[in-house]
Design an enzyme around this catalytic site. Structure first.
Site, PDB file in Angstrom:
ATOM      1  N   PHE A 300     -53.363 -46.843  28.743  1.00  0.00           N
ATOM      2  CA  PHE A 300     -52.425 -48.772  28.287  1.00  0.00           C
ATOM      3  C   PHE A 300     -53.108 -49.360  29.157  1.00  0.00           C
ATOM      4  CE2 PHE A 300     -51.293 -46.580  23.222  1.00  0.00           C
ATOM      5  CZ  PHE A 300     -52.729 -45.777  23.411  1.00  0.00           C
ATOM      6  N   GLU A 301     -53.599 -49.953  29.446  1.00  0.00           N
ATOM      7  CA  GLU A 301     -53.350 -51.126  30.047  1.00  0.00           C
ATOM      8  C   GLU A 301     -53.261 -52.918  29.146  1.00  0.00           C
ATOM      9  OE1 GLU A 301     -56.222 -51.308  32.678  1.00  0.00           O
ATOM     10  OE2 GLU A 301     -56.428 -49.269  32.286  1.00  0.00           O
TER      11      GLU A 301
END
Length: 518
Positions: A300-301
């Site tokens: 997740f970014e």
């Protein structure tokens, strides 16, 4: 991970967080100094312990030393907020420079990890019984036992625990699923990214974990994750789905692990509702089942994870997107059982920056994404196979030495990884420690080439960092607080495709290097 060359994360100008010790004010209910033990977590093959030293007298103490025995078959692991010396099964923890003074009615604490099922016995505090009475009988283990004193002089840095008999219970909750030191890479399976498409059957055998990039949501908040092979128009040499599945099965038969990686630069995933959480579980399970995969990688970014205002305790998160992600992963783990492989690839902004700043902060104004991975890692630490933080596309980060560390050499990898192996106070609050992970749960990520991401360094610097973390050599000016870490898991890279594009420099350099480590 990035589909294109990533833009360097810019750290915001944030409020300075104090790194001084925080003491809990407690009533002085007894005229003694005591040390109380608690198991704060237990996963069967090991546990996390905490000692709280409370000053019930009317005068401040200026140092403390807590000693205890661990039964045969239980061994000491990582520790934090204290210095450690060991002799056989006897372990002595002394204060650090910043937490030795304990005011009347106040308390401080230190923590550690242990392998095995035994609990501490024969505890003494400054030579007296930990409960404040006469010291108990000395340790029953053979061999010399150090005599703890209130004036023991700690060494400048924590040292690695002395060798002890190996535990009959492996520290890894998923024994045998990975080699001791693993090579981990991302495979652009759904896009080409300028590096060219690599068919699953053509991935070299040296890669121990292959993360398929990427599964992405239909919308940011839907939780509905989709994955498909790269379109032929973009990847002319793409294999058929049947060939892809057959190649995955062959990799798994050879002992390799193939995971679906969720997120990436473009795949923002925000599980803000329970409906999104349930859709995430259903859709990810469908991908795992369809392709016969070993597990899940969480990448997740961007704005996938952030903390709501007032969510300040990483051990008890309240932000729905965080709580729902933890719940979803636990559900998947329960569905697939003990051999489910779970990896994570956060950026430094979401992990190590938490040493200085956590969420929007006590007064607001900070980036709410700061340290936002910490509650996820903490909650899933007993299910986590490998955490490999992206040591690239990062701004400067303060390490445990209080200095800023920047990309471009071995030092950044050493300092960032040491934080995970030693543990650290979140937002500088020593009463709110992020505990160290097991050595076998920690790797670090490095770009495979100059085209793969900012912060690329050559193989020599990467191996210099690993030698420092594993053997305590070639550390430069930084002394790891975690000591030596012989079970350090290995290296991750973005990406297999870019490595092939640059004649397999990462694989050819690091696979034999990792295999040669003790």
């Amino acid at each position: 991970m990035k589909r294109s060359r990533s833009i360097l994360l810019t750290l915001l100008a944030l409020l300075t967080a104090s790194a001084s010790a925080v003491l809990f004010a407690l009533p002085a209910s007894a005229a003694a100094v005591t040390a109380t033990f608690a198991k704060t977590s237990d996963w069967g093959s090991g546990w996390e312990g905490k000692y709280t030293i409370t000053n019930g007298t009317g005068a401040a103490i200026t140092s403390w030393s807590v000693a205890f025995d661990l039964p045969a078959g239980t061994t000491m692991g990582s520790y934090w907020d204290a210095l450690l010396t060991s002799s056989g099964q006897r372990h002595t923890f002394t204060n650090r420079s910043w937490n030795g003074t304990v005011a009347p009615g106040a308390s401080v604490s230190f923590g550690f990890l242990a392998n095995g099922s035994g609990s501490p016995v024969n505890c003494t505090l400054n030579g007296a019984a930990c409960g404040g009475a006469t010291p108990t009988t000395g340790p029953t283990t053979s061999g010399p036992t150090p005599t703890p004193t209130a004036t023991a002089t700690p060494t400048p840095r924590p040292t690695t625990p002395s060798p002890t008999p190996p535990s009959p219970t492996p520290s890894n909750p998923n024994p045998g699923i990975l080699p001791k030191h693993a090579l981990i890479g991302y495979l652009h399976s759904s896009f080409a990214n300028g590096s060219g498409y690599v068919r699953m059957a053509d991935v070299p055998a040296e890669w121990d974990i292959i993360n398929l990039a990427f599964g992405e949501p239909t919308t940011a908040t839907s939780g509905d994750i989709r994955f498909s092979l790269c379109p032929a128009a973009e990847c002319p040499n793409v294999e058929s789905e049947a060939e892809f599945k057959a190649a995955i099965a062959a990799k798994r038969a050879a002992g390799k692990k193939v995971l679906i990686s969720i997120g990436g630069q473009n795949g923002q995933v925000q599980l803000t509702t329970t409906a999104a959480r349930d859709a995430f579980v259903t859709s990810v399970a469908a991908i795992i089942d369809r392709y016969g995969l070993d597990g899940l990688d969480i990448d997740f970014e961007g704005h996938s994870l952030s903390l709501n205002t007032g969510d300040t305790d990483f051990k008890n998160p309240t932000t729905p997107a965080i709580v729902n992600l933890i719940s979803a992963v636990r559900t998947l783990k329960a569905r697939y059982g003990a051999n489910f492989v779970l990896t994570m690839a956060p950026e430094t902004f979401f992990v190590q920056l938490g040493y200085q700043y956590y969420g929007s902060g006590p007064w607001g104004g900070q980036d709410p994404r700061s340290g936002a991975y910490l509650p996820v890692i903490y909650a899933l630490r007993n299910d986590l196979t490998v955490l490999h933080v992206q040591d690239y596309n990062s701004g400067p980060i303060v390490g445990l030495d209080g200095a800023y560390h920047t990309m471009g050499g071995a030092d950044f990898h050493i300092a960032m990884t040491d934080m995970l192996l030693a543990g650290f106070p979140v937002a500088g609050n020593t009463a709110n420690m992020f505990p160290a992970l097991r050595e076998d749960q920690v790797a670090f990520g490095a770009p495979s080439s100059v085209s793969a991401g900012n912060g690329h360094v050559g193989p020599a610097a990467v191996q210099e960092a690993v030698n420092c973390l594993v053997k305590g050599v070639s550390c430069g000016s930084y002394t790891p607080r975690s000591g030596t870490n012989p079970n350090f898991r290995g290296l991750m890279t973005w990406s297999i495709n870019w490595d092939r594009y640059y004649s397999w420099e990462f694989r050819n350099s690091h696979s034999p290097f990792l295999k040669a480590l003790p």
